[in-house]
Design an enzyme around this catalytic site. Structure first.
Site, short mmCIF file in Angstrom:
data_model
loop_
_atom_site.label_atom_id
_atom_site.label_comp_id
_atom_site.label_asym_id
_atom_site.label_seq_id
_atom_site.Cartn_x
_atom_site.Cartn_y
_atom_site.Cartn_z
CG ASN A 10 -2.01 1.41 1.48
OD1 ASN A 10 -1.41 2.37 1.14
ND2 ASN A 10 -2.87 0.49 1.33
CB ALA A 11 1.53 3.78 -2.05
CE LYS A 13 -2.13 0.30 5.28
NZ LYS A 13 -2.47 -1.67 5.53
CG ASP A 76 -5.15 -5.48 11.07
OD1 ASP A 76 -5.13 -6.19 9.85
OD2 ASP A 76 -5.55 -5.89 11.54
CB SER A 77 -4.79 0.44 10.98
OG SER A 77 -5.04 0.25 8.97
CG PHE A 159 -6.97 4.53 1.56
CD1 PHE A 159 -7.02 3.33 2.30
CD2 PHE A 159 -5.92 5.67 2.02
CE1 PHE A 159 -6.23 2.83 3.15
CE2 PHE A 159 -4.85 5.09 3.23
CZ PHE A 159 -4.79 3.66 4.08
N GLY A 160 -10.61 3.60 2.63
CA GLY A 160 -11.28 4.12 3.01
C GLY A 160 -12.50 4.47 3.57
CE1 TYR A 161 -15.95 1.88 6.41
CE2 TYR A 161 -14.07 1.47 6.50
CZ TYR A 161 -15.10 0.53 6.28
OH TYR A 161 -15.51 -0.65 6.22
CG ASP A 162 -9.19 8.33 5.70
OD1 ASP A 162 -8.79 7.95 6.12
OD2 ASP A 162 -8.61 8.15 4.68
#
Length: 208
Positions: A10-11, A13, A76-77, A159-162
């Site tokens: 994951n770029a 991270k 892990d997050s 990304f994700g839930y941001d």
């Protein structure tokens, strides 16, 4: 020189990790860059458990592929929503059933919270890091960021839930996806975990 294998491709991270752990002489390599294949089942019931699974699997795979042990870092997050008893939690990336489908995950989260009052939509992002040094010594660090869940996606960063997460730092007025990456690094769960890890590792670095 110290080579650290980051157990991710994951770029987002990778850049955050490289910026935070800026010890002199340290270099960071992703699994793909190192030519190492590692994709273990993340079946633990905690972020720390999954991070440890990834770190240990990457360490073993690197030993087999490279013929030597290298330092390994895994994380892990995920998102914990209080009104959902901590869900999606360790299932954050596959909340809607398809791993990494951000739009579907966000849509499911909004549906689950549709009848929940705004004041009860409190949540936090959590990140746990597991660092394994060449000699097998493990270090663990945890970071969080508190906030709440908004009613509609906002912003195009992250990304994700941001797009749904409203950090307390901004009084619930800005989504994490409306914050630049540099600003996000200063308040994010991963950034906070990395600062904890850097402090823990600093002593051993100074002793070398």
């Amino acid at each position: 020189m110290k080579e650290v294998l980051i157990a991710t491709n994951n770029a987002h991270k990778v850049e955050e990790i490289r910026t935070a752990l800026n010890f002199e002489g340290w270099t960071f390599t992703t699994l793909a860059e190192a030519g190492v294949t590692s994709d273990p089942a993340e079946d633990a019931d905690s972020f720390e458990g999954n991070a440890r699974i990834k770190a240990r699997a990457a360490r073993a795979a690197a030993r087999e592929s490279l013929g030597r042990f290298v330092a390994v870092l895994a994380d892990d997050s995920g998102l914990e929503v209080d009104a959902l008893d901590g869900a999606p939690g360790v299932f954050s990336a596959r909340y809607a059933g398809s791993d990494g489908d951000d739009a579907a995950n966000n849509a499911k989260l909004l549906a689950e919270l549709a009848a929940v009052p705004d004041a009860e939509c409190t949540a936090r992002f959590v990140c746990t890091l597991v660092f394994i040094d060449e000699d097998g010594t493990e270090s663990v660090a945890r970071g969080t960021i508190e906030g709440s869940i908004g009613r509609e996606p906002r912003g195009s960063e992250g990304f994700g839930y941001d797009p749904l997460f409203l950090p307390d730092e901004y009084g619930g007025m800005r989504a994490l996806a409306e914050v630049s990456q540099a600003e996000k690094n200063g308040i994010s769960h991963r950034g906070n975990a990395l600062r904890v890890l850097k402090k823990a590792l600093s002593q051993s670095v100074d002793e070398r």
